[in-house]
Design a protein around this motif. Sequence first.
Motif, PDB file in Angstrom:
ATOM      1  N   LYS A 277       0.689  -1.206   0.147  1.00  0.00           N
ATOM      2  CA  LYS A 277       0.008   0.061  -0.004  1.00  0.00           C
ATOM      3  C   LYS A 277       0.940   1.331  -0.010  1.00  0.00           C
ATOM      4  CE  LYS A 277      -3.519   2.810   1.119  1.00  0.00           C
ATOM      5  NZ  LYS A 277      -3.923   3.059   2.325  1.00  0.00           N
ATOM      6  N   ALA A 278       1.732   1.325   0.957  1.00  0.00           N
ATOM      7  CA  ALA A 278       2.713   2.585   1.075  1.00  0.00           C
ATOM      8  C   ALA A 278       3.695   2.681  -0.154  1.00  0.00           C
ATOM      9  CB  ALA A 278       3.254   2.509   2.383  1.00  0.00           C
ATOM     10  N   GLY A 279       4.089   1.609  -0.652  1.00  0.00           N
ATOM     11  CA  GLY A 279       5.172   1.675  -1.529  1.00  0.00           C
ATOM     12  C   GLY A 279       6.662   1.700  -0.799  1.00  0.00           C
ATOM     13  N   PHE A 280       7.612   1.536  -1.510  1.00  0.00           N
ATOM     14  CA  PHE A 280       9.010   1.197  -0.713  1.00  0.00           C
ATOM     15  C   PHE A 280      10.217   1.549  -1.796  1.00  0.00           C
ATOM     16  CE2 PHE A 280       6.907  -3.012  -1.987  1.00  0.00           C
ATOM     17  CZ  PHE A 280       8.200  -3.397  -2.868  1.00  0.00           C
ATOM     18  N   THR A 281      11.252   1.940  -1.192  1.00  0.00           N
ATOM     19  CA  THR A 281      12.623   1.975  -1.864  1.00  0.00           C
ATOM     20  C   THR A 281      12.645   0.600  -2.237  1.00  0.00           C
ATOM     21  OG1 THR A 281      13.858   1.940   0.205  1.00  0.00           O
ATOM     22  CG2 THR A 281      13.310   4.153  -0.920  1.00  0.00           C
ATOM     23  N   VAL A 282      13.490   0.530  -3.594  1.00  0.00           N
ATOM     24  CA  VAL A 282      13.883  -0.897  -4.063  1.00  0.00           C
ATOM     25  C   VAL A 282      15.560  -1.163  -4.314  1.00  0.00           C
ATOM     26  CG1 VAL A 282      13.766  -2.280  -6.160  1.00  0.00           C
ATOM     27  CG2 VAL A 282      11.799  -0.343  -5.719  1.00  0.00           C
ATOM     28  N   GLY A 283      16.055  -1.805  -3.284  1.00  0.00           N
ATOM     29  CA  GLY A 283      17.280  -2.295  -3.053  1.00  0.00           C
ATOM     30  C   GLY A 283      18.115  -0.874  -3.020  1.00  0.00           C
ATOM     31  N   ASP A 284      19.223  -1.143  -3.601  1.00  0.00           N
ATOM     32  CA  ASP A 284      20.034   0.112  -3.567  1.00  0.00           C
ATOM     33  C   ASP A 284      20.061   0.822  -4.793  1.00  0.00           C
ATOM     34  OD1 ASP A 284      21.324  -1.767  -5.443  1.00  0.00           O
ATOM     35  OD2 ASP A 284      23.237  -1.806  -4.169  1.00  0.00           O
ATOM     36  N   THR A 285      18.944   0.687  -5.760  1.00  0.00           N
ATOM     37  CA  THR A 285      18.920   1.118  -7.022  1.00  0.00           C
ATOM     38  C   THR A 285      18.329   2.753  -6.957  1.00  0.00           C
ATOM     39  OG1 THR A 285      16.367   0.929  -7.159  1.00  0.00           O
ATOM     40  CG2 THR A 285      17.835  -0.972  -7.794  1.00  0.00           C
ATOM     41  N   GLY A 286      18.075   3.194  -6.094  1.00  0.00           N
ATOM     42  CA  GLY A 286      17.753   4.838  -5.973  1.00  0.00           C
ATOM     43  C   GLY A 286      16.290   4.871  -6.540  1.00  0.00           C
ATOM     44  N   HIS A 287      15.380   3.917  -6.553  1.00  0.00           N
ATOM     45  CA  HIS A 287      14.185   4.100  -7.178  1.00  0.00           C
ATOM     46  C   HIS A 287      13.243   3.685  -6.302  1.00  0.00           C
ATOM     47  CE1 HIS A 287      16.017   4.945 -11.028  1.00  0.00           C
ATOM     48  NE2 HIS A 287      16.544   3.544 -11.274  1.00  0.00           N
ATOM     49  N   THR A 288      11.811   4.187  -6.231  1.00  0.00           N
ATOM     50  CA  THR A 288      10.893   3.875  -5.054  1.00  0.00           C
ATOM     51  C   THR A 288       9.588   3.372  -6.027  1.00  0.00           C
ATOM     52  OG1 THR A 288      11.682   5.614  -3.660  1.00  0.00           O
ATOM     53  CG2 THR A 288       9.432   4.889  -3.703  1.00  0.00           C
ATOM     54  N   PHE A 289       9.225   2.153  -5.556  1.00  0.00           N
ATOM     55  CA  PHE A 289       8.013   1.427  -6.104  1.00  0.00           C
ATOM     56  C   PHE A 289       7.079   2.122  -5.466  1.00  0.00           C
ATOM     57  CE2 PHE A 289       4.792  -1.888  -5.703  1.00  0.00           C
ATOM     58  CZ  PHE A 289       4.686  -2.282  -7.086  1.00  0.00           C
ATOM     59  N   PRO A 290       5.656   2.670  -6.243  1.00  0.00           N
ATOM     60  CA  PRO A 290       5.004   3.531  -5.692  1.00  0.00           C
ATOM     61  C   PRO A 290       3.582   2.376  -5.250  1.00  0.00           C
ATOM     62  CG  PRO A 290       5.436   4.164  -7.886  1.00  0.00           C
ATOM     63  CD  PRO A 290       6.194   2.796  -7.808  1.00  0.00           C
ATOM     64  N   GLY A 291       2.986   2.695  -4.191  1.00  0.00           N
ATOM     65  CA  GLY A 291       2.106   1.449  -3.694  1.00  0.00           C
ATOM     66  C   GLY A 291       0.831   1.578  -4.599  1.00  0.00           C
ATOM     67  N   LEU A 292       0.189   0.399  -4.510  1.00  0.00           N
ATOM     68  CA  LEU A 292      -1.151   0.105  -5.236  1.00  0.00           C
ATOM     69  C   LEU A 292      -2.267   0.956  -4.388  1.00  0.00           C
ATOM     70  CD1 LEU A 292      -0.546  -3.591  -6.080  1.00  0.00           C
ATOM     71  CD2 LEU A 292      -0.231  -1.416  -7.715  1.00  0.00           C
ATOM     72  N   ARG A 293      -3.297   1.149  -5.169  1.00  0.00           N
ATOM     73  CA  ARG A 293      -4.792   1.371  -4.855  1.00  0.00           C
ATOM     74  C   ARG A 293      -5.080   0.409  -3.649  1.00  0.00           C
ATOM     75  NH1 ARG A 293      -6.677   1.235  -9.831  1.00  0.00           N
ATOM     76  NH2 ARG A 293      -8.132  -0.179  -9.180  1.00  0.00           N
ATOM     77  N   GLU A 294      -5.680   0.684  -2.676  1.00  0.00           N
ATOM     78  CA  GLU A 294      -6.081  -0.104  -1.659  1.00  0.00           C
ATOM     79  C   GLU A 294      -7.162  -1.267  -2.110  1.00  0.00           C
ATOM     80  OE1 GLU A 294      -9.087   2.173   1.114  1.00  0.00           O
ATOM     81  OE2 GLU A 294      -7.393   3.392   0.712  1.00  0.00           O
ATOM     82  N   ASP A 295      -8.060  -0.667  -3.297  1.00  0.00           N
ATOM     83  CA  ASP A 295      -8.902  -1.743  -3.673  1.00  0.00           C
ATOM     84  C   ASP A 295      -8.303  -2.941  -4.460  1.00  0.00           C
ATOM     85  OD1 ASP A 295      -9.129   0.964  -5.467  1.00  0.00           O
ATOM     86  OD2 ASP A 295      -9.304  -0.629  -6.709  1.00  0.00           O
ATOM     87  N   GLN A 296      -7.073  -2.787  -4.980  1.00  0.00           N
ATOM     88  CA  GLN A 296      -6.240  -3.778  -5.697  1.00  0.00           C
ATOM     89  C   GLN A 296      -5.770  -4.765  -4.887  1.00  0.00           C
ATOM     90  OE1 GLN A 296      -4.058  -0.439  -7.837  1.00  0.00           O
ATOM     91  NE2 GLN A 296      -4.533  -1.711  -9.521  1.00  0.00           N
ATOM     92  N   ILE A 297      -5.513  -4.679  -3.484  1.00  0.00           N
ATOM     93  CA  ILE A 297      -4.678  -5.282  -2.489  1.00  0.00           C
ATOM     94  C   ILE A 297      -5.739  -6.213  -1.664  1.00  0.00           C
ATOM     95  CG2 ILE A 297      -3.208  -5.024  -0.575  1.00  0.00           C
ATOM     96  CD1 ILE A 297      -2.768  -2.217  -1.319  1.00  0.00           C
ATOM     97  N   ALA A 298      -5.079  -7.457  -1.718  1.00  0.00           N
ATOM     98  CA  ALA A 298      -5.498  -8.529  -0.934  1.00  0.00           C
ATOM     99  C   ALA A 298      -4.173  -9.312  -0.409  1.00  0.00           C
ATOM    100  CB  ALA A 298      -6.400  -9.538  -1.519  1.00  0.00           C
ATOM    101  N   PHE A 299      -4.399 -10.034   0.636  1.00  0.00           N
ATOM    102  CA  PHE A 299      -3.155 -11.010   1.049  1.00  0.00           C
ATOM    103  C   PHE A 299      -3.652 -12.378   1.012  1.00  0.00           C
ATOM    104  CE2 PHE A 299      -4.702  -9.095   5.287  1.00  0.00           C
ATOM    105  CZ  PHE A 299      -5.022 -10.483   6.045  1.00  0.00           C
ATOM    106  N   GLY A 300      -2.460 -13.216   0.985  1.00  0.00           N
ATOM    107  CA  GLY A 300      -3.013 -14.600   0.660  1.00  0.00           C
ATOM    108  C   GLY A 300      -2.247 -15.584   1.867  1.00  0.00           C
TER     109      GLY A 300
END
Length: 373
Positions: A277-300
Amino acid sequence: MKRIWIAAAMVAALLTAATALAHARADRADGTAGLPKRALIGYLHASFANGSGYVRMADVPDAWDIINLAFGEPTSPTSGDIRFTRCPASECPDVESDEEFAAAIRAKQARGKKVLISIGGQNGQVQLTTTAARDAFVRSVSQIIDRYGLDGLDIDFEGHSLYLDQGDTDFRSPTTPVIVNLISALKTLKASYGDDFVLTMAPETFFVQVGHQFYGPGAWGGDARRGAYLPVIHALRDDLTVLHVQDYNSGPVMGLDGQYHMMGGADFHIAMTDMVKAGFTVGDTGHTFPGLREDQIAFGLPAAVGAGNGHTPPAQVHQALNCLVKGEECGSYTLRGGTSPNLRGLMTWSINWDAFHGWEFMNSHEPFLNALP
């Protein structure tokens, strides 16, 4: 005066219809058409029994909103040619005919359920290393969808299906063929079937959240699969209906709080889902993965102890849902992505294992999901 009233009523009716149409178009545009606010998602062993017994499509309870047919598998890992074979009678004595199976699918759809073909699984390694394999994937998956009139596709690539080549360090512009070709294939399928096409994904934590700490092989030649789903999720984020990461069969994963989280309790589901949901920095690449919309998220999670490592007791699942949806019962964890009032729901492996264990998962979680605000 009466004519004016009639005209006004007609205008009001037209405006109401136009508003409803606009909402329907908006629903289709974000990939949520036909899904309830909360969804119970499960895999149905359609090709095998796996020790849990066979469940006929007609006998799947209506509590299940998305039914993923497990599995479509390739003729070879790099062929891209996906085949879906019904469970043989020698393994599944109660298996229905193809005609009965298709009719049961139509009956589920008439009640608002979505039935998808799931590609991959533990044994179905799919590596689209060439454009020829990409095209074969599109063609063969389309044939399966059309044959049974399915609502869409679930990507359950595990093992060594996805990986990142050395030097492929920007998830926003991937260069590894197995990833580039998969993205292209999924976009083609989505464009072919239109806005109502349901697309879900079930990656393991190693392919998503572990990418926060390590991405691909890195400079020192680590495991090339770390975070390898991220470019696929990112490229398809406007087409993705639900992402339900497998919060099971996982090692410890570092969360956004800098702490390692262990599967099997509420804390793991809270931390892993918050990352999506929040997104996160990706390794040491200097890039940030943007979070998804909450309606797109479930967990298994596994339906029962015997279904996979990381089974979570129902009370712990409910605690996680209360935290993620309402901001309550979060323990020591602070949500970085905020609450998710429109969190889509839960996925489980599997419907068959739940049936084998007396429907504990369904009976515990479906009413709880529906009672959430």
